[in-house]
Design a protein around this motif. Sequence first.
Motif, short mmCIF file in Angstrom:
data_model
loop_
_atom_site.label_atom_id
_atom_site.label_comp_id
_atom_site.label_asym_id
_atom_site.label_seq_id
_atom_site.Cartn_x
_atom_site.Cartn_y
_atom_site.Cartn_z
N LEU A 60 88.32 -177.22 19.17
CA LEU A 60 89.64 -177.84 19.15
C LEU A 60 89.67 -179.05 18.23
CD1 LEU A 60 92.54 -177.96 20.41
CD2 LEU A 60 91.58 -179.48 22.14
N PHE A 61 88.63 -179.88 18.29
CA PHE A 61 88.56 -181.06 17.44
C PHE A 61 88.59 -180.70 15.96
CE2 PHE A 61 85.96 -183.38 20.95
CZ PHE A 61 87.11 -183.53 21.69
N PHE A 62 87.80 -179.67 15.59
CA PHE A 62 87.68 -179.31 14.18
C PHE A 62 88.87 -178.47 13.68
CE2 PHE A 62 83.32 -180.59 14.89
CZ PHE A 62 82.95 -181.12 13.66
N SER A 63 89.54 -177.76 14.59
CA SER A 63 90.64 -176.89 14.18
C SER A 63 92.00 -177.57 14.21
CB SER A 63 90.68 -175.64 15.07
OG SER A 63 89.49 -174.92 14.99
N VAL A 64 92.23 -178.39 15.25
CA VAL A 64 93.56 -178.97 15.47
C VAL A 64 93.56 -180.49 15.29
CG1 VAL A 64 95.47 -179.18 17.11
CG2 VAL A 64 94.10 -177.08 17.07
N LEU A 65 92.57 -181.16 15.84
CA LEU A 65 92.55 -182.63 15.86
C LEU A 65 91.64 -183.20 14.77
CD1 LEU A 65 92.28 -183.06 19.74
CD2 LEU A 65 94.34 -183.07 18.34
N HIS A 68 91.69 -186.91 13.43
CA HIS A 68 91.02 -187.99 14.18
C HIS A 68 89.52 -187.89 13.90
CE1 HIS A 68 94.79 -188.70 16.35
NE2 HIS A 68 94.87 -187.38 16.50
N ARG A 69 89.07 -188.61 12.90
CA ARG A 69 87.71 -188.44 12.40
C ARG A 69 86.63 -188.76 13.44
NH1 ARG A 69 87.86 -185.18 8.49
NH2 ARG A 69 85.78 -185.93 7.86
N PHE A 70 86.94 -189.66 14.36
CA PHE A 70 85.93 -190.05 15.33
C PHE A 70 85.58 -188.90 16.28
CE2 PHE A 70 89.87 -190.79 17.56
CZ PHE A 70 89.59 -190.50 18.88
N LEU A 71 86.49 -187.93 16.42
CA LEU A 71 86.21 -186.78 17.28
C LEU A 71 85.24 -185.80 16.66
CD1 LEU A 71 89.81 -185.99 18.61
CD2 LEU A 71 87.96 -187.14 19.83
N THR A 76 80.37 -188.53 19.32
CA THR A 76 81.32 -187.95 20.26
C THR A 76 80.73 -186.73 20.97
OG1 THR A 76 83.20 -188.71 18.94
CG2 THR A 76 83.61 -186.91 20.48
N HIS A 77 80.04 -185.89 20.21
CA HIS A 77 79.46 -184.69 20.80
C HIS A 77 78.29 -185.02 21.71
CE1 HIS A 77 81.95 -182.84 17.72
NE2 HIS A 77 81.76 -181.68 18.33
N ARG A 78 77.53 -186.05 21.37
CA ARG A 78 76.45 -186.47 22.27
C ARG A 78 77.02 -186.98 23.59
NH1 ARG A 78 74.27 -189.23 17.55
NH2 ARG A 78 72.67 -187.95 16.57
#
Length: 260
Positions: A60-65, A68-71, A76-78
């Motif tokens: 979702l972060f890479f496709s839609v959001l 928002h670079r911090f996501l 963030t993933h850690r």
Amino acid sequence: MCNSSVATIFHAIVIIIGSIYGFHEDTAINAPSCVLRAYFYLVALTAICYSKAIQAMSHLFFSVLYKHRFLLTWRTHRILIIINWIIAFIVCVPLIFIDANDSFEIESRSCILSTKTYVFAFCMANISCLFPYGIIAIVVVIIVIHIRRSTRRVQAIRENSPNTTQKRRREIKLIKQMSAQTATVTLAAPLYLFLIIWHVTQKKPGPEPLYLLSLNSITISLFMLTALQFIMNQEVNQLIRQFFKRCCTFIIMKKSTDQQ
């Protein structure tokens, strides 16, 4: 994917230990560690389910959001992975305080959360499995809506451009992967829910083979889930093929050197 693999390995270790104890029924019933084994079994299942939810959120972060670079950062993933394991260990804590007899299912000879405690079993099934897969379903819907809106906004000329088409194909592929994984896990749910409903409506235990089938269906569905994750990821397939190719090349060269 690494986090999901670690959770699956953890589940496999718990299953192997439980299977060894299962050969000695008296030992399994009387062992003080039975409650702990049931606890770690549920922790492993919860960790796997929430790891899939985290994968969906990453998509979702890479496709839609993606704005928002911090996501999109490793940090963030850690944090998501840490939250995943904190939830897995904390949510299952109530299992430690239940009666030892309720953590051993004599029909399957395994230390798991018995469906005979149907209220607690139903609540834990919702929190540990249904809730994270509800998150995955919501993410899939959001990505589908995003693809449809993006397609409508893009002009006909740009719609057929290589970049736009490739991005849409990648997003559709992600949706197929998440949907397939969700469908695989749902194969384990019917038997377990059936046994819960049986104990709610009937005063006697259910058919004995169903208990073992319910336990095995969970293990089989997780195996299929891991296999799907491997098969549907081309990058991982390519890396493993290259690794085995290098190993085979090294062995052949070593043999030829030894012969010379």
